[in-house]
Design a protein around this motif. Structure first.
Motif, PDB file in Angstrom:
ATOM      1  N   GLN A  41      40.414  36.220 -16.931  1.00 40.98           N
ATOM      2  CA  GLN A  41      41.310  37.288 -17.637  1.00 40.98           C
ATOM      3  C   GLN A  41      40.384  38.427 -18.285  1.00 40.98           C
ATOM      4  OE1 GLN A  41      43.741  35.640 -20.615  1.00 40.98           O
ATOM      5  NE2 GLN A  41      44.745  34.102 -19.074  1.00 40.98           N
ATOM      6  N   LEU A  42      39.299  38.126 -18.674  1.00 39.60           N
ATOM      7  CA  LEU A  42      38.312  39.029 -19.042  1.00 39.60           C
ATOM      8  C   LEU A  42      37.968  40.099 -17.900  1.00 39.60           C
ATOM      9  CD1 LEU A  42      35.955  37.041 -21.715  1.00 39.60           C
ATOM     10  CD2 LEU A  42      37.799  38.626 -22.140  1.00 39.60           C
ATOM     11  N   LEU A  43      37.407  39.550 -17.130  1.00 41.34           N
ATOM     12  CA  LEU A  43      37.102  39.907 -15.690  1.00 41.34           C
ATOM     13  C   LEU A  43      38.044  41.078 -15.109  1.00 41.34           C
ATOM     14  CD1 LEU A  43      35.033  37.519 -13.811  1.00 41.34           C
ATOM     15  CD2 LEU A  43      34.064  39.213 -15.451  1.00 41.34           C
ATOM     16  N   SER A  44      39.217  40.533 -15.198  1.00 40.85           N
ATOM     17  CA  SER A  44      40.478  41.208 -14.513  1.00 40.85           C
ATOM     18  C   SER A  44      40.935  42.238 -15.478  1.00 40.85           C
ATOM     19  CB  SER A  44      41.799  40.276 -14.466  1.00 40.85           C
ATOM     20  OG  SER A  44      42.654  40.891 -13.867  1.00 40.85           O
ATOM     21  N   ALA A  45      40.752  42.291 -16.726  1.00 44.35           N
ATOM     22  CA  ALA A  45      41.225  43.134 -17.773  1.00 44.35           C
ATOM     23  C   ALA A  45      40.105  44.360 -17.695  1.00 44.35           C
ATOM     24  CB  ALA A  45      41.260  42.540 -19.143  1.00 44.35           C
ATOM     25  N   ARG A  46      38.979  44.165 -17.564  1.00 43.68           N
ATOM     26  CA  ARG A  46      37.963  45.144 -17.659  1.00 43.68           C
ATOM     27  C   ARG A  46      38.281  46.084 -16.012  1.00 43.68           C
ATOM     28  NH1 ARG A  46      33.331  47.956 -18.402  1.00 43.68           N
ATOM     29  NH2 ARG A  46      31.831  48.112 -16.822  1.00 43.68           N
ATOM     30  N   CYS A  47      38.441  45.278 -14.949  1.00 45.45           N
ATOM     31  CA  CYS A  47      38.697  45.757 -13.914  1.00 45.45           C
ATOM     32  C   CYS A  47      39.608  46.708 -14.023  1.00 45.45           C
ATOM     33  CB  CYS A  47      38.714  44.792 -12.758  1.00 45.45           C
ATOM     34  SG  CYS A  47      38.988  45.455 -10.973  1.00 45.45           S
TER      35      CYS A  47
END
Length: 405
Positions: A41-47
């Motif tokens: 979720q963190l990686l997707s949100a930053r993306c």
């Protein structure tokens, strides 16, 4: 028809506003990471945030252009963006693009730099993309997970049609090339997942091995979602579970490493190991050395699982895609047979004595290339499901001693 020009936007781009929102959101993400937030979720949100800012900058520079498309590639295209990772971009140009469009690309890169985003980019036409992809597997890999962010939709669709498996890099050819690439990469790290200062991205069993599986599965079987693989028969439920767990742990370690180093660092150096052991609370109640040891044991278990599973799945998928696969069998001691250059089992399950017997046969048949992937999986299942007492009977002990001799 004359090529388009690049009109200048009437409304100034809000550089400071976007930069501040990105900075604040990253601070919130790192706080959430420290509290145990889900790494995907963190990686997707930053993306998603970077995509929004990048697309807005593109629309500012190219308000109404059918001659250029902005395309995300690499980790950005895959939908995962680590804190210090480059933003991989392809500027896809129409054949009638002018120098004004190319100067617009430079302007856009300057805007991204002012936002604090380090962009790794290529500027090509569809024909140039195809030409590069035909001869370079890395370029082809970047294109198969590309996503359009903004700009000319028709131009991007032309690219997708030009890079289908029917046009270049069929599933079997792509798998063979990625497997060779994986082996060459492993050789650079001495073919072991257990280096003292491992590379969390490129090393054996690291995230790049997971990516290799995702790329091959997408190209050959149409899905890069690991959660679907067991249902589709691409792997066992055990392998699927271990892959998901290991990817999450490796991703968390890489995220923490970027956070600790505050730069794009992929080597888990000794100093970083201590910092990450504290970050992951492995140090709770333990001296520093023991905390680091405990933290690294978790990393090595995940890397070891990924390495074993990736090698097994690539071999399994290669056999599945090979229409000319060897079917002739040479029987050995029951339940084992030789098919091709590997040892197979005709039994659906193995007991501990049979599992060790497979390794005895490998020693007795040095010409064999190794265990067949499905046999390796059955041995792993046997080890996981057998009661500890079943490994202590005399027949199993004697088989183990014969292997040692």
């Amino acid at each position: 028809m004359p090529a388009e020009t690049t009109p200048s936007a009437a409304t100034p781009f809000d550089t400071s506003g976007f930069r501040e929102r990105l900075r604040r959101a990253q601070f919130e993400d790192e706080s959430a990471f420290a509290l145990g937030a889900d790494i995907e979720q963190l990686l997707s949100a930053r993306c998603q945030r970077v995509e929004q800012a990048t697309a807005a900058a593109f629309q500012h520079v190219f308000p109404e252009s059918a001659a250029v498309a902005l395309v995300a590639t690499g980790g950005f295209g895959r939908g995962e963006l680590f804190p210090q990772s480059d933003v991989d971009l392809l500027f896809l140009l129409a054949d009638n693009a002018t120098p004004l469009h190319k100067s617009g690309v430079e302007k856009l890169l300057g805007l991204l730099w002012n936002l604090g985003l380090a962009a790794s980019h290529a500027t090509r036409t569809v024909a140039e993309c195809v030409q590069e992809a035909r001869t370079d597997i890395s370029s082809a890999t970047a294109l198969i997970e590309a996503r359009r962010l903004a700009g000319a939709e028709a131009l991007f669709q032309r690219l997708l049609l030009a890079i289908t498996p029917q046009q270049l890099w069929s599933g079997p050819a792509f798998l063979e090339a990625k497997h060779a690439e994986l082996k060459a990469r492993h050789a650079r790290f001495h073919d072991t997942a257990f280096n003292l200062e491992p590379n969390v991205k490129e090393g054996p069993g690291a995230l790049r091995d997971v990516h290799a599986l995702l790329w091959v599965a997408l190209r050959a079987f149409g899905t890069a979602d690991i959660r679907q693989w067991a249902e589709l028969g691409l792997c066992t439920e055990t392998d699927q579970r271990l892959l998901l767990q290991s990817r999450a742990l490796l991703g968390s370690v890489r995220y923490g490493l970027h956070r600790a180093a505050q730069r794009k660092e992929e080597r888990l150096l000794f100093d970083h190991q201590r910092a990450l052991a504290r970050m992951f609370e492995a140090a709770r109640g333990l001296p520093d050395n023991l905390a680091v040891e405990q933290f690294m044991q978790g990393f090595f278990r995940a890397a070891g699982s990924v390495r074993r599973i990736s090698e097994r799945l690539l071999l399994t998928w290669a056999a599945r895609l090979d229409v000319n696969a060897v079917t002739a069998e040479r029987p050995l001691s029951e339940p084992f047979v030789v098919r091709g250059e590997r040892l197979h089992s005709v039994a659906a399950a193995l007991n501990p004595e049979q599992s060790l017997g497979a390794f005895e046969l490998l020693l007795a048949e040095p010409a064999l290339a190794g265990l067949a992937p499905e046999l390796e999986a059955r041995i792993a299942e046997s080890c996981a499901q057998s009661a500890p007492a079943s490994w202590q009977v005399s027949a199993v002990a004697h088989a183990f001693l014969r292997i040692l001799r």
